[in-house]
Design an enzyme around this catalytic site. Sequence first.
Site, mmCIF file in Angstrom:
data_model
loop_
_atom_site.group_PDB
_atom_site.id
_atom_site.type_symbol
_atom_site.label_atom_id
_atom_site.label_comp_id
_atom_site.label_asym_id
_atom_site.label_seq_id
_atom_site.Cartn_x
_atom_site.Cartn_y
_atom_site.Cartn_z
ATOM 1 N N HIS A 163 0.818 -1.222 0.000
ATOM 2 C CA HIS A 163 0.000 0.000 0.000
ATOM 3 C C HIS A 163 0.850 1.271 0.000
ATOM 4 C CE1 HIS A 163 -4.043 -1.823 0.804
ATOM 5 N NE2 HIS A 163 -3.242 -2.855 1.051
ATOM 6 N N ASP A 371 3.543 9.586 -0.783
ATOM 7 C CA ASP A 371 2.358 8.841 -0.357
ATOM 8 C C ASP A 371 2.080 7.755 -1.391
ATOM 9 O OD1 ASP A 371 0.070 8.265 1.164
ATOM 10 O OD2 ASP A 371 -0.520 10.368 1.295
#
Length: 473
Positions: A163, A371
């Site tokens: 992720h 991110d």
Amino acid sequence: MAERSSFVVVANRLPVDEVTTPDGERQWRTSPGGLVTALHPVLTEHGGTWIGWAGGTGEAPDPFELEGIRIHPVPLSAEELERYYEGQSNATIWPLYHDAVETPVYKRRWRETYRLVNQRFAEAAAKVADDGATVWVQDYQLQLVPAMLRELRPDLKIGFFLHIPFPPIELFMQMPFRAEVLRGLLGSDLVGFQQRLAAQNFVRLARHLLGLRYEGQSIQVDGRKVKAGAFPISIDTKEMERLAADPKVQARAKEIRAELGDPKTIILGVDRLDYTKGIELRLKAFRELLADGKLKVGDAVMVQVATPSRERVEHYQTLRVKVEREVGRINGEFGRVGVPAVHYLHQSYSKQELAAMYVAADVMMVTPLRDGMNLVAKEYVACRADTGGALVLSEFAGAATELRQSFLCNPHDPDGVKDALLRAVGTEPAELKRRMRVMQRHLRTHDVAQWAQTFLEALEVAAEGREPAPQST
Ligand code: ADQ
């Protein structure tokens, strides 16, 4: 023996919370989250099991079933929690994989515990998986699981999804047990990343570190092929749109605007309180615009929601102090009695309340230094049906690859951030609506269900094609 499952998810956390009912009874309920929503249909259809930590330390509860999902808790002791989760996962791997924006801490005993806990998860998966079952391992806390599981159960189809970003070779090479982590991941049939660049980093690393051959995104390992690929995660777009349209949420959004003094521009930030999210630089950009006279208190107000996160890890404690000091400084310099410049909320909220904030905000600032994806950016877009609104988005968020109609900025350049924020504030509503519509259309077809389906289909293909690869010479 307990029934076995043909589909198994292995993740650090179980998608459940223990709650106390009004009559004082302890009960489990599923925790809301994109991953569980996306996987729920697959899990229920296949009598699926979710393996993970239930929170708390000491003995784990017995396996149980909840809303059609078999829940298989894995125990963690207090020491394991500190070393495997707070240490190796969140003070070593997390910063390293996010471009080392904070200095990673390396400790031998953390690595040892990480190995031990990963083995426990792998053994749990080996126990519950049916012959030839599909096992999907999630995220950076469990990178050794695929190889450990393959060792125990070579019959399984094993997928892994990361992720968070996967770093370039130069950074990855810092990690003391780097080859073991890489071999761990290579136990999978398919390794999924948020970004194409991350998948490329991975295949190149396999050659650099282990001398493995690759062709395209397919690596040859011990006579097997391991595929790497990009599978950008998304949100439950329909659910978010439905929430935003809910009259209660709409009313609450109006109330929030009124509570903030009906300013011209509400600027919103919603993040876990994490040093990768660029909260400080966003506050600084706002402060400088107030100082330059380009924004005025009363006309513009900033709301920063910073969800409490990993509070026992030192980097996070330091960050909290810095952010709170900056908020205090801005309010001290620019606020008036009853009219603060920044509203800072160190709290968790329900999805309804978050949706109301998204509906109320004219500008959403998502400015991470790095991110994997950033779901907040996608949630904001999904909530802005026909109302426009502007998204200021860091080029270093995975979401920037898809949300091209946002106001993109380089978070390392303060002037660039200020400029993007001013452009967002100053753009005509018609243009904002046009941009928002394009991004919304994208999210309607690229939602979290589509993400899960695409990954699982690719895993099926990768594992089917598991014919022995030509031996490398
Ligand atoms: P995170 O770093 O946690 O996720 P993000 O993708 O933004 O970051 O997801 C945060 C989620 O938490 C959002 O769904 C948001 O609505 C929710 N949230 C934030 N603040 C909240 C609050 N105060 N109260 C309640 N809910 C709140 C990691 C990676 C990301 C990647 C995701 C999914 O770091 O890059 O996008 O996993 O893969």
